[in-house]
Scaffold this active site. Structure first.
Site, PDB file in Angstrom:
ATOM      1  N   CYS A  63      -0.365   3.986   2.545  1.00 57.45           N
ATOM      2  CA  CYS A  63      -0.584   4.064   4.044  1.00 57.45           C
ATOM      3  C   CYS A  63      -0.239   2.377   4.502  1.00 57.45           C
ATOM      4  CB  CYS A  63      -1.754   4.531   4.600  1.00 57.45           C
ATOM      5  SG  CYS A  63      -3.487   4.123   3.811  1.00 57.45           S
ATOM      6  N   SER A  64      -1.347   1.726   4.643  1.00 61.63           N
ATOM      7  CA  SER A  64      -1.026   0.314   5.480  1.00 61.63           C
ATOM      8  C   SER A  64      -2.222  -0.688   4.910  1.00 61.63           C
ATOM      9  CB  SER A  64      -0.647   0.377   6.777  1.00 61.63           C
ATOM     10  OG  SER A  64      -1.803   0.981   7.570  1.00 61.63           O
ATOM     11  N   CYS A  65      -3.069  -0.230   3.776  1.00 55.63           N
ATOM     12  CA  CYS A  65      -4.174  -1.091   3.552  1.00 55.63           C
ATOM     13  C   CYS A  65      -3.520  -2.490   3.486  1.00 55.63           C
ATOM     14  CB  CYS A  65      -4.679  -0.534   2.132  1.00 55.63           C
ATOM     15  SG  CYS A  65      -5.443   0.942   2.650  1.00 55.63           S
ATOM     16  N   CYS A  85       1.053  -1.113  -0.055  1.00 56.78           N
ATOM     17  CA  CYS A  85      -0.170  -0.015  -0.036  1.00 56.78           C
ATOM     18  C   CYS A  85       0.721   1.172   0.021  1.00 56.78           C
ATOM     19  CB  CYS A  85      -0.741  -0.072   1.002  1.00 56.78           C
ATOM     20  SG  CYS A  85      -1.752   1.408   1.226  1.00 56.78           S
TER      21      CYS A  85
HETATM   22 FE    FE Z   1      -3.360   2.028   3.002  1.00 57.03          FE
END
Ligand code: FE
Length: 209
Positions: free
Chosen positions: A114-116, A111
């Site tokens: 961000c951190s999906c 991602c």
């Molecule tokens: Fe994300």
């Protein structure tokens, strides 16, 4: 207000030691409970639910896909329905996509924003997945990242990098390791690592090297 708070791991912390954001979160939490919007029990149940989601869910799906071609076809065609069939709740994911590795193509997930991450299937993302370093280098030099995970790919194997978003989450279906033909589903699950389902490495070898 209490002087200490208990974190999600059961540790007590004096409030003055908390960061600004942590203080704010606990203050909101106390207010929501005080106002009767949620209960302490709701919070505990939610924490337990989050903790119960681990890469073991993904490993079960992969091992089944390796051993059951009809399931594999369903898993690729309609991943969320296939999860439901295995008792795994993937309804929180908007669009869920299975990326099947082959001898010619390896998939890798990041991602960049961000951190999906497919949390219902793989639990919490590892810290490196959220790092700026990984988010940047997985795009600029995916083969270099794979090499650091111990996967050296010949040039004729194509690498495709997929950028997760709030709307779409991926799982890599790694190749079934050579020599694993006689293993049971339970033993196959042990070869399916979290990182192989992110795509930075292959599944573990059937016979330890
Ligand atoms: Fe994300």
């Amino acid at each position: 207000m209490a002087d200490t708070v208990t974190d999600d791991h059961g540790h007590e912390h004096p409030k003055h030691e908390l960061s600004h954001y942590a203080k704010r979160i606990y203050a909101i939490r106390e207010l929501l409970v005080e106002k009767g919007v949620i209960t302490e029990k709701d919070i505990q149940c939610q924490i337990e639910y989050q903790e119960a989601r681990t890469p073991a869910n993904g490993a079960k799906l992969v091992a089944r896909a390796w051993t059951d071609p009809a399931f594999k076809a369903r898993f690729i065609a309609d991943p969320k329905a296939a999860c439901a069939e295995m008792g795994i709740d993937a309804t929180a994911i908007n669009e869920f996509v299975v990326l099947e590795n082959s001898e010619k193509v390896r998939h890798m997930v990041v991602c960049t924003l961000c951190s999906c991450y497919p949390r219902p299937i793989l639990g919490r993302p590892p810290d490196w997945y959220k790092s700026f370093n990984y988010r940047q280098r997985s795009v600029a030099d995916p083969r270099g990242v794979m090499r650091e995970f111990g996967l050296e790919l010949p040039d004729d194997i194509e690498v495709r990098v997929h950028d997760s978003t709030a709307d779409i989450r991926y799982i890599v279906l790694p190749l079934r390791p050579a020599g694993s033909e006689n293993l049971s589903a339970a033993d196959l699950e042990k070869l399916v690592t979290r990182d192989s389902m992110i795509g930075v490495m292959d599944a573990l070898p059937a016979i330890p090297e």
